[in-house]
Design a protein around this motif. Structure first.
Motif, short mmCIF file in Angstrom:
data_model
loop_
_atom_site.label_atom_id
_atom_site.label_comp_id
_atom_site.label_asym_id
_atom_site.label_seq_id
_atom_site.Cartn_x
_atom_site.Cartn_y
_atom_site.Cartn_z
N PHE A 95 0.84 -1.20 0.00
CA PHE A 95 0.00 0.00 0.00
C PHE A 95 0.87 1.25 0.00
N LEU A 96 1.89 1.28 0.84
CA LEU A 96 2.77 2.45 0.91
C LEU A 96 3.52 2.67 -0.41
N ARG A 97 3.93 1.61 -1.07
CA ARG A 97 4.56 1.73 -2.40
C ARG A 97 3.57 2.34 -3.39
N ASP A 98 2.32 1.90 -3.32
CA ASP A 98 1.28 2.46 -4.21
C ASP A 98 1.04 3.94 -3.91
N VAL A 99 1.06 4.31 -2.66
CA VAL A 99 0.89 5.72 -2.30
C VAL A 99 2.04 6.53 -2.89
N ALA A 100 3.26 6.07 -2.70
CA ALA A 100 4.43 6.79 -3.21
C ALA A 100 4.40 6.91 -4.73
N ALA A 101 3.88 5.88 -5.40
CA ALA A 101 3.83 5.87 -6.87
C ALA A 101 2.62 6.62 -7.41
N GLY A 102 1.74 7.08 -6.54
CA GLY A 102 0.56 7.81 -7.00
C GLY A 102 -0.59 6.90 -7.41
N LYS A 103 -0.51 5.61 -7.09
CA LYS A 103 -1.57 4.67 -7.43
C LYS A 103 -2.65 4.60 -6.35
N ALA A 104 -2.33 5.10 -5.17
CA ALA A 104 -3.29 5.12 -4.06
C ALA A 104 -3.16 6.47 -3.36
N ASP A 105 -4.26 6.92 -2.81
CA ASP A 105 -4.29 8.20 -2.11
C ASP A 105 -4.69 7.99 -0.66
N ILE A 106 -4.31 8.94 0.16
CA ILE A 106 -4.78 8.99 1.54
C ILE A 106 -5.70 10.20 1.58
N ALA A 107 -7.00 9.94 1.64
CA ALA A 107 -8.02 10.98 1.47
C ALA A 107 -7.89 12.13 2.46
#
Length: 143
Positions: A95-107
């Protein structure tokens, strides 16, 4: 700002859970505190790619990441590492890798704008997600 506490872990996993991870001859308060610090040290580099760190608040997903990664740090011995602890830690790292890559957001958090901030602060987010901030130039005699 601390992302999680011992109380957060105990509320989620139960009061006796930490005792199963920490050997009896280890100070449990110190071990948990260090594990939480280690988890936060793992989380911040991922978040820093898209959000200002330190965070202004701790979103629930960041707290969950800190809890699962702290438990993973507490259970390095094969006899204490359960499949569930390892699975949760891997899931949080993905999940953290996805956040860093812009694939997931923290609303709950405001990400850096895609093109960087305007010229007022001299801040620019590079295309790869890194964040740079220019300091004002000082000329001779302006000290």
């Amino acid at each position: 700002m601390v992302y999680a506490t011992r109380q957060d872990i105990e509320q989620l996993r139960g009061a006796n859970f930490l005792a199963t991870l920490v050997p009896s001859d280890v100070d449990i308060d110190l071990a948990v505190s260090r594990a939480i610090d280690d988890a936060q040290a793992m989380i911040d580099p991922y978040l820093r790619k898209r959000y200002r760190v330190p965070l202004p608040l701790v979103p629930q997903i960041v707290r969950q990441c800190a809890i699962d990664l702290a438990c993973w740090h507490l259970a390095p011995a094969a006899d204490r590492m359960s499949e569930e602890i390892e699975k949760r830690a891997k899931m949080r790292q993905e999940f953290l890798r996805d956040v860093a890559a812009g694939k997931a957001d923290i609303a709950e958090l405001e990400a850096f704008p895609a093109g960087g901030l305007d010229g007022t602060g001299g801040s620019v987010a590079a295309e790869g997600g890194a964040y740079f901030e220019a300091q004002p130039r000082r000329l001779k005699g302006e000290w």
